[in-house]
Design a protein around this motif. Structure first.
Motif, PDB file in Angstrom:
ATOM      1  N   ARG A 243     -27.216  -8.033  -5.105  1.00  0.00           N
ATOM      2  CA  ARG A 243     -28.020  -7.015  -4.425  1.00  0.00           C
ATOM      3  C   ARG A 243     -27.710  -7.034  -2.936  1.00  0.00           C
ATOM      4  NH1 ARG A 243     -31.234  -3.384  -7.498  1.00  0.00           N
ATOM      5  NH2 ARG A 243     -32.568  -3.196  -5.649  1.00  0.00           N
ATOM      6  N   LEU A 244     -27.449  -5.844  -2.395  1.00  0.00           N
ATOM      7  CA  LEU A 244     -27.067  -5.738  -0.993  1.00  0.00           C
ATOM      8  C   LEU A 244     -27.791  -4.563  -0.338  1.00  0.00           C
ATOM      9  CD1 LEU A 244     -23.200  -6.151  -1.439  1.00  0.00           C
ATOM     10  CD2 LEU A 244     -24.729  -7.868  -0.440  1.00  0.00           C
ATOM     11  N   SER A 245     -27.995  -4.667   0.962  1.00  0.00           N
ATOM     12  CA  SER A 245     -28.511  -3.543   1.734  1.00  0.00           C
ATOM     13  C   SER A 245     -27.388  -2.512   1.879  1.00  0.00           C
ATOM     14  CB  SER A 245     -28.958  -4.011   3.113  1.00  0.00           C
ATOM     15  OG  SER A 245     -27.821  -4.347   3.907  1.00  0.00           O
ATOM     16  N   PRO A 246     -27.687  -1.299   2.333  1.00  0.00           N
ATOM     17  CA  PRO A 246     -26.612  -0.324   2.559  1.00  0.00           C
ATOM     18  C   PRO A 246     -25.508  -0.860   3.466  1.00  0.00           C
ATOM     19  CG  PRO A 246     -28.709   0.807   2.560  1.00  0.00           C
ATOM     20  CD  PRO A 246     -29.020  -0.668   2.477  1.00  0.00           C
ATOM     21  N   LEU A 247     -25.888  -1.570   4.527  1.00  0.00           N
ATOM     22  CA  LEU A 247     -24.879  -2.180   5.394  1.00  0.00           C
ATOM     23  C   LEU A 247     -24.045  -3.188   4.616  1.00  0.00           C
ATOM     24  CD1 LEU A 247     -23.520  -2.940   8.067  1.00  0.00           C
ATOM     25  CD2 LEU A 247     -25.499  -4.410   8.574  1.00  0.00           C
ATOM     26  N   GLY A 248     -24.702  -4.037   3.833  1.00  0.00           N
ATOM     27  CA  GLY A 248     -23.978  -5.027   3.039  1.00  0.00           C
ATOM     28  C   GLY A 248     -23.021  -4.389   2.058  1.00  0.00           C
ATOM     29  N   VAL A 249     -23.446  -3.287   1.450  1.00  0.00           N
ATOM     30  CA  VAL A 249     -22.570  -2.558   0.515  1.00  0.00           C
ATOM     31  C   VAL A 249     -21.317  -2.089   1.231  1.00  0.00           C
ATOM     32  CG1 VAL A 249     -22.338  -0.431  -0.834  1.00  0.00           C
ATOM     33  CG2 VAL A 249     -24.392  -1.837  -1.075  1.00  0.00           C
ATOM     34  N   MET A 250     -21.485  -1.464   2.393  1.00  0.00           N
ATOM     35  CA  MET A 250     -20.327  -0.935   3.114  1.00  0.00           C
ATOM     36  C   MET A 250     -19.379  -2.056   3.552  1.00  0.00           C
ATOM     37  SD  MET A 250     -20.691   2.237   2.809  1.00  0.00           S
ATOM     38  CE  MET A 250     -19.150   2.523   3.674  1.00  0.00           C
ATOM     39  N   GLU A 251     -19.940  -3.152   4.025  1.00  0.00           N
ATOM     40  CA  GLU A 251     -19.088  -4.256   4.482  1.00  0.00           C
ATOM     41  C   GLU A 251     -18.306  -4.853   3.311  1.00  0.00           C
ATOM     42  OE1 GLU A 251     -21.383  -5.920   8.451  1.00  0.00           O
ATOM     43  OE2 GLU A 251     -21.958  -6.746   6.496  1.00  0.00           O
ATOM     44  N   LYS A 252     -18.959  -5.038   2.166  1.00  0.00           N
ATOM     45  CA  LYS A 252     -18.287  -5.610   1.003  1.00  0.00           C
ATOM     46  C   LYS A 252     -17.201  -4.684   0.484  1.00  0.00           C
ATOM     47  CE  LYS A 252     -17.633  -8.609  -2.288  1.00  0.00           C
ATOM     48  NZ  LYS A 252     -17.024  -9.928  -1.974  1.00  0.00           N
ATOM     49  N   LEU A 253     -17.502  -3.387   0.402  1.00  0.00           N
ATOM     50  CA  LEU A 253     -16.528  -2.442  -0.118  1.00  0.00           C
ATOM     51  C   LEU A 253     -15.361  -2.253   0.852  1.00  0.00           C
ATOM     52  CD1 LEU A 253     -18.789   0.280  -1.776  1.00  0.00           C
ATOM     53  CD2 LEU A 253     -17.655  -1.686  -2.840  1.00  0.00           C
ATOM     54  N   ASN A 254     -15.627  -2.325   2.146  1.00  0.00           N
ATOM     55  CA  ASN A 254     -14.528  -2.260   3.117  1.00  0.00           C
ATOM     56  C   ASN A 254     -13.570  -3.427   2.930  1.00  0.00           C
ATOM     57  OD1 ASN A 254     -14.990   0.119   4.576  1.00  0.00           O
ATOM     58  ND2 ASN A 254     -16.480  -0.867   5.925  1.00  0.00           N
ATOM     59  N   GLU A 255     -14.138  -4.592   2.690  1.00  0.00           N
ATOM     60  CA  GLU A 255     -13.312  -5.793   2.467  1.00  0.00           C
ATOM     61  C   GLU A 255     -12.432  -5.617   1.225  1.00  0.00           C
ATOM     62  OE1 GLU A 255     -14.051 -10.341   0.887  1.00  0.00           O
ATOM     63  OE2 GLU A 255     -15.659  -9.354   2.014  1.00  0.00           O
ATOM     64  N   LEU A 256     -13.042  -5.173   0.136  1.00  0.00           N
ATOM     65  CA  LEU A 256     -12.288  -5.000  -1.109  1.00  0.00           C
ATOM     66  C   LEU A 256     -11.263  -3.879  -0.990  1.00  0.00           C
ATOM     67  CD1 LEU A 256     -15.248  -5.332  -3.642  1.00  0.00           C
ATOM     68  CD2 LEU A 256     -13.331  -6.932  -3.408  1.00  0.00           C
ATOM     69  N   GLY A 257     -11.679  -2.756  -0.413  1.00  0.00           N
ATOM     70  CA  GLY A 257     -10.773  -1.626  -0.293  1.00  0.00           C
ATOM     71  C   GLY A 257      -9.608  -1.911   0.629  1.00  0.00           C
ATOM     72  N   GLY A 258      -9.890  -2.565   1.744  1.00  0.00           N
ATOM     73  CA  GLY A 258      -8.818  -2.897   2.679  1.00  0.00           C
ATOM     74  C   GLY A 258      -7.789  -3.822   2.071  1.00  0.00           C
ATOM     75  N   LYS A 259      -8.261  -4.771   1.284  1.00  0.00           N
ATOM     76  CA  LYS A 259      -7.372  -5.728   0.620  1.00  0.00           C
ATOM     77  C   LYS A 259      -6.386  -5.031  -0.296  1.00  0.00           C
ATOM     78  CE  LYS A 259      -7.763  -9.457  -2.844  1.00  0.00           C
ATOM     79  NZ  LYS A 259      -8.739 -10.251  -3.640  1.00  0.00           N
ATOM     80  N   HIS A 260      -6.810  -3.920  -0.921  1.00  0.00           N
ATOM     81  CA  HIS A 260      -5.969  -3.237  -1.905  1.00  0.00           C
ATOM     82  C   HIS A 260      -5.354  -1.934  -1.380  1.00  0.00           C
ATOM     83  CE1 HIS A 260      -6.744  -5.918  -5.319  1.00  0.00           C
ATOM     84  NE2 HIS A 260      -7.958  -6.053  -4.809  1.00  0.00           N
ATOM     85  N   GLY A 261      -5.377  -1.757  -0.056  1.00  0.00           N
ATOM     86  CA  GLY A 261      -4.689  -0.601   0.530  1.00  0.00           C
ATOM     87  C   GLY A 261      -5.316   0.731   0.174  1.00  0.00           C
ATOM     88  N   ILE A 262      -6.633   0.760   0.025  1.00  0.00           N
ATOM     89  CA  ILE A 262      -7.335   1.968  -0.435  1.00  0.00           C
ATOM     90  C   ILE A 262      -7.888   2.750   0.749  1.00  0.00           C
ATOM     91  CG2 ILE A 262      -9.475   2.702  -1.611  1.00  0.00           C
ATOM     92  CD1 ILE A 262      -8.830   0.302  -3.564  1.00  0.00           C
ATOM     93  N   GLY A 263      -7.829   4.076   0.649  1.00  0.00           N
ATOM     94  CA  GLY A 263      -8.557   4.927   1.576  1.00  0.00           C
ATOM     95  C   GLY A 263      -7.797   5.484   2.748  1.00  0.00           C
ATOM     96  N   ARG A 264      -6.472   5.470   2.717  1.00  0.00           N
ATOM     97  CA  ARG A 264      -5.707   6.075   3.805  1.00  0.00           C
ATOM     98  C   ARG A 264      -5.517   7.566   3.543  1.00  0.00           C
ATOM     99  NH1 ARG A 264      -0.932   1.861   5.745  1.00  0.00           N
ATOM    100  NH2 ARG A 264      -2.304   0.053   6.118  1.00  0.00           N
ATOM    101  N   VAL A 265      -5.783   8.360   4.570  1.00  0.00           N
ATOM    102  CA  VAL A 265      -5.648   9.819   4.470  1.00  0.00           C
ATOM    103  C   VAL A 265      -4.916  10.323   5.706  1.00  0.00           C
ATOM    104  CG1 VAL A 265      -6.900  12.025   4.518  1.00  0.00           C
ATOM    105  CG2 VAL A 265      -7.702  10.168   3.052  1.00  0.00           C
ATOM    106  N   ASP A 266      -3.956  11.197   5.499  1.00  0.00           N
ATOM    107  CA  ASP A 266      -3.196  11.833   6.574  1.00  0.00           C
ATOM    108  C   ASP A 266      -3.322  13.330   6.360  1.00  0.00           C
ATOM    109  OD1 ASP A 266      -1.342  12.844   8.342  1.00  0.00           O
ATOM    110  OD2 ASP A 266       0.325  11.601   7.660  1.00  0.00           O
TER     111      ASP A 266
END
Length: 413
Positions: A243-266
């Motif tokens: 269970r995480l707060s909204p801030l905790g959710v964003m921080e955790k997902l940023n960590e996971l997404g960044g690790k796997h090269g997710i979310g780049r847009v040009d």
């Protein structure tokens, strides 16, 4: 007689540092700086000391990260907002929060005006000032970049750097990073410099070090990683069972997404002021959250409610992009969105792999999916009689048949 007070949105970069000194000199005013901590991390280091040395009489650095996630990012993601099919509105959604806090400080300090460093060519000037108009119409807004005397004094960055040196303002502006950035909890953006050429490859090896939040997809782990997101009424409340707060959710997902090269847009986008601009974005956690939320909706939202909400996505996204967060039409749309989300509850499983977010399962205690009805085998529930489809199709085909008959008669004349 007390000097007038001006509240300045301050980042500590070249522009706002110069603007701080210029405002103090021009208006013989007390300059109060405000910096919103919305996830810039190390960019905030030393900011208070720098502002005071540059001439600020008072410095506010407020931690707004939880409010940003809870009251701005999450409601926007409930709406499925996506600007021009690509942009998750990372910069756009931060501006109304910053402006809201600025006018609160201005009122508390008895300031006569607020000021910002947004240029006359960008979207941010509109976002700041529309928010101020909606929340504090009595407070004046000073936009130096739209003043002739400011632009005459600073026609280019060389003049700003010279002014900073003359006034003892430390700046880090160099040619080593010929682009501008804007970072917060949701994303980081890159624009200007070499990125102004839309043919320039923003994934080229020579700009590999530009990126902050994510590795290149080709450098991501060779093994996929699974992640589970739990939702309640359209909001993510847990990641991998925690269970995480909204801030905790964003921080955790940023960590996971960044690790796997997710979310780049040009992309090349249409600014509100009329021009096209090229922007490069990293939104690792937001991309995961957006995908998971959509998959949760697919299982739990009524078809017509979903289609109605979806028809409003372009309008909602434009309102956010153009700065109308506090406008009555956005608030009205949000009420519809909130109602649409009441049953968006359950768990989504995703597979993260080299820049991709792949659905790997979804379940809900309020699922609208009934395998007994949807099955291709015999329907044990007897809820769906396939023969009923004959009349359904015949009635829906009626206007097509009539139209085709009219066209045939016209061609036979």
């Amino acid at each position: 007689m007390a000097k007038p007070k001006i509240v300045l949105a301050y980042s500590g970069g070249l522009d706002t540092s110069v603007i701080l000194a210029w405002l103090k000199e021009k208006y013989d005013a007390e300059i109060i700086t405000f910096t919103a901590d919305i996830g810039q991390k190390e960019e905030l280091d030393g900011l208070e000391e720098k502002a005071l040395k540059t001439g600020a009489s008072k410095v506010y650095i407020d931690d707004l990260r939880e409010e940003f996630a809870r009251d701005f990012i999450f409601p926007m993601f409930q709406a499925g907002a996506l600007y021009e099919g690509q942009y998750l509105l990372g910069t756009s959604i931060a501006r109304p929060l910053i402006a809201k806090r600025m006018v609160e400080i201005a009122r508390a300090e008895g300031a006569v005006a607020i000021a910002h460093g947004a240029t006359g060519k960008g979207n941010d000037q509109v976002r700041f000032e529309l928010t101020a108009a909606a929340l504090a119409p009595e407070i004046e807004v000073i936009a130096p970049w739209r003043l002739d005397e400011f632009r005459e004094k600073f026609p280019g960055r060389a003049e700003m750097i010279a002014y900073a040196e003359k006034h003892g303002i430390k700046v880090t502006a160099t040619a080593s990073k010929p682009y501008s950035t804007d970072r917060n909890l949701l994303h980081i953006s890159f624009e200007s410099g070499m990125l102004e050429d839309p043919w320039f490859d923003a994934s080229a090896p020579e700009v590999k070090d530009m990126y902050v939040l994510s590795v290149a997809p080709e450098d991501a782990p060779d093994e996929p990683e699974y992640v589970e997101l739990e939702f309640e009424a359209g909001n993510c409340v847990a990641v991998n069972g925690e269970r995480l707060s909204p801030l905790g959710v964003m921080e955790k997902l940023n960590e996971l997404g960044g690790k796997h090269g997710i979310g780049r847009v040009d992309m090349v986008e249409n600014r509100f002021v009329g021009m096209k601009s090229r922007g490069v974005y990293e939104t690792p956690g937001g991309t995961i959250l957006f995908t998971a939320h959509r998959k949760m909706e697919s299982l739990t939202m009524d078809r017509e409610v979903m289609h109605l909400r979806d028809s409003l996505i372009p309008k909602y996204a434009s309102l956010v992009y153009n700065g109308f967060w506090f406008a009555p039409e956005r608030l009205t749309l949000q009420a519809l969105v909130t109602e649409s989300q009441k049953n968006v509850t359950g768990t989504v499983r995703l597979k993260l792999y080299k820049g991709n977010v792949i659905g790997a399962g979804v379940k809900s205690p309020v699922s609208l999916y009934n395998p007994d009805i949807a099955t291709m085998e015999a329907d044990p529930s007897k809820a769906y009689n396939q023969g009923d489809a004959t009349g359904f199709i015949r009635l829906n085909a009626l206007r097509l048949r009539v139209g085709a008959g009219v066209e045939q008669n016209r061609n036979n004349r």
